[in-house]
Design a protein around this motif. Sequence first.
Motif, mmCIF file in Angstrom:
data_model
loop_
_atom_site.group_PDB
_atom_site.id
_atom_site.type_symbol
_atom_site.label_atom_id
_atom_site.label_comp_id
_atom_site.label_asym_id
_atom_site.label_seq_id
_atom_site.Cartn_x
_atom_site.Cartn_y
_atom_site.Cartn_z
ATOM 1 N N UNK A 289 55.013 122.647 -58.361
ATOM 2 C CA UNK A 289 54.221 123.857 -58.510
ATOM 3 C C UNK A 289 53.783 124.116 -59.934
ATOM 4 N N UNK A 290 54.347 123.389 -60.883
ATOM 5 C CA UNK A 290 53.956 123.539 -62.267
ATOM 6 C C UNK A 290 52.794 122.665 -62.679
ATOM 7 N N UNK A 291 52.302 121.852 -61.751
ATOM 8 C CA UNK A 291 51.168 120.987 -62.060
ATOM 9 C C UNK A 291 49.863 121.690 -61.678
ATOM 10 N N UNK A 292 48.819 121.426 -62.461
ATOM 11 C CA UNK A 292 47.566 122.143 -62.278
ATOM 12 C C UNK A 292 46.953 121.922 -60.904
ATOM 13 N N UNK A 293 46.969 120.685 -60.416
ATOM 14 C CA UNK A 293 46.332 120.423 -59.122
ATOM 15 C C UNK A 293 47.033 121.160 -57.993
ATOM 16 N N UNK A 294 48.362 121.235 -58.055
ATOM 17 C CA UNK A 294 49.092 121.971 -57.019
ATOM 18 C C UNK A 294 48.792 123.465 -57.111
ATOM 19 N N UNK A 295 48.738 123.996 -58.318
ATOM 20 C CA UNK A 295 48.424 125.421 -58.470
ATOM 21 C C UNK A 295 47.011 125.729 -57.978
ATOM 22 N N UNK A 296 46.084 124.807 -58.212
ATOM 23 C CA UNK A 296 44.716 125.026 -57.718
ATOM 24 C C UNK A 296 44.707 125.097 -56.196
ATOM 25 N N UNK A 344 46.424 124.990 -43.457
ATOM 26 C CA UNK A 344 47.507 124.145 -42.940
ATOM 27 C C UNK A 344 47.387 122.715 -43.461
ATOM 28 N N UNK A 345 46.185 122.186 -43.471
ATOM 29 C CA UNK A 345 45.990 120.805 -43.931
ATOM 30 C C UNK A 345 46.298 120.675 -45.420
ATOM 31 N N UNK A 346 45.910 121.673 -46.212
ATOM 32 C CA UNK A 346 46.221 121.637 -47.635
ATOM 33 C C UNK A 346 47.718 121.788 -47.861
ATOM 34 N N UNK A 347 48.345 122.668 -47.082
ATOM 35 C CA UNK A 347 49.800 122.816 -47.182
ATOM 36 C C UNK A 347 50.497 121.501 -46.880
ATOM 37 N N UNK A 348 49.979 120.777 -45.911
ATOM 38 C CA UNK A 348 50.570 119.476 -45.564
ATOM 39 C C UNK A 348 50.526 118.519 -46.751
ATOM 40 N N UNK A 349 49.440 118.548 -47.520
ATOM 41 C CA UNK A 349 49.358 117.638 -48.671
ATOM 42 C C UNK A 349 50.371 118.003 -49.734
ATOM 43 N N UNK A 350 50.668 119.283 -49.899
ATOM 44 C CA UNK A 350 51.672 119.691 -50.883
ATOM 45 C C UNK A 350 53.054 119.232 -50.460
ATOM 46 N N UNK A 351 53.325 119.267 -49.165
ATOM 47 C CA UNK A 351 54.630 118.827 -48.669
ATOM 48 C C UNK A 351 54.752 117.310 -48.589
ATOM 49 N N UNK A 352 53.638 116.607 -48.751
ATOM 50 C CA UNK A 352 53.688 115.154 -48.685
ATOM 51 C C UNK A 352 54.180 114.674 -47.326
ATOM 52 N N UNK A 353 55.021 113.664 -47.343
ATOM 53 C CA UNK A 353 55.527 113.105 -46.085
ATOM 54 C C UNK A 353 56.316 114.130 -45.298
ATOM 55 N N UNK A 354 56.992 115.046 -45.982
ATOM 56 C CA UNK A 354 57.750 116.076 -45.272
ATOM 57 C C UNK A 354 56.847 116.977 -44.449
ATOM 58 N N UNK A 355 55.567 117.003 -44.777
ATOM 59 C CA UNK A 355 54.649 117.861 -44.057
ATOM 60 C C UNK A 355 54.440 117.477 -42.610
ATOM 61 N N UNK A 356 54.754 116.239 -42.248
ATOM 62 C CA UNK A 356 54.574 115.833 -40.859
ATOM 63 C C UNK A 356 55.836 116.042 -40.036
ATOM 64 N N UNK A 357 56.896 116.523 -40.662
ATOM 65 C CA UNK A 357 58.160 116.737 -39.967
ATOM 66 C C UNK A 357 58.209 118.126 -39.349
ATOM 67 N N UNK A 358 58.784 118.213 -38.151
ATOM 68 C CA UNK A 358 58.960 119.519 -37.520
ATOM 69 C C UNK A 358 60.032 120.352 -38.199
#
Length: 397
Positions: A289-296, A344-358
């Motif tokens: 969360x401290x990186x600029x791209x994630x904050x954007x 939701x799709x952007x949130x998935x990218x922040x979570x990376x691989x964990x984003x596809x887990x239930x």
Amino acid sequence: MFEEPQKPARFDPRDPLGVDELLSGEDLAFRDAVRGWAGERVLPHITEWYERGELPVVRELARELGGLGALGMSLTGYGCAGATQIQYGLVCLELEAADSGIRSLVSVQGSLAMYAIHRYGSEEQKRRWLPAMAAGEVIGCFGLTEPDHGSDPAGMRTHARRDGSDWVLTGRKMWITNGSVAGVAVIWARTDEGIRGFAVPTETPGFSAVDIPHKWSLRASVTSELVLDGVRLPADAVLPGAVGLRAPLSCLSHARYGIVWGSMGAARSSFAAALEYARTREQFGRPIGGFQLTQAKLADMAVELHKGILLAHHLGVRMDAGRLLPEQVSFGKLNNVREAIDICRTARTILGANGISLEYPVMRHAANLESVLTYEGTVEMHQLVLGKALTGLDAFR
């Protein structure tokens, strides 16, 4: 007279636009009661229900929701809560923050089946069905969509013919939420008099409902095909105030309003998961969360989420004032569901691989919203509704 200075306002990451300040104490009480219920009764189990593709306690949940006053809550009389449209919208948001399937249960019960009976039914029909439906003792469904007729309900093939004083219904309805657990089905059929609505007790001979298997969206929701094979009904089963396609379309407009709010619940849940993950997940020696791209990404998600909530609130104010137009409902449904999916799709990218887990709610919400995007009016249909309103030209045909 001396007045103490007001405390300076503070930015609240959970409510950056201060929308809560627009809500009354009763609004907040409804919202918080349903949020608490969903946290206790739905969230601990929803992953299992979704993974199994079933909602095994649907009748229990319906009774509990009835106890909260959430079923047909904006209707008046007959055991209904008589709540405002803002309060109903807030409830839809909280339910969909848990899962779209739970909000769909409530929307179909209250905004489609109960609304149709309340607005178009006889006094006898209202007294027979509405109190039990408001309490969650009887579940309702709404049969309009057919296997070959979704966006064009005027082409429906289900028909009803008179036989003496009775009506006989024959046809099929598809993608019907609550179908196999309903005690009453509001069925729309073609007649010699035009399209009519019928309150059909589901134990009537010739009526059957089969759940639709192999869904990858709305898995924690009952979705059924209805078959009407010579269903014989007495004359008093017809909704006397409903003649023509405008009647079922008015019900859909009422339900779409709930979707405007509900979709923001799914978006809020996904955004909250991404925000918490960004604060705690470390890469390259510090939280992502401290990186600029994630904050954007987080900033853009927050902007669309809270703009959508503010839009929903604005439409609710208009609806409570009796000034909400169908085109404005299309505006809200089109915008909010599209933005919710993007969140939701952007949130998935922040979570990376964990984003596809239930283990996280993001992929579940994203998959559910793929259904919400197209049910009760596809993107294209709402674009054409707005296009016609803007240009005065009908592009439907």
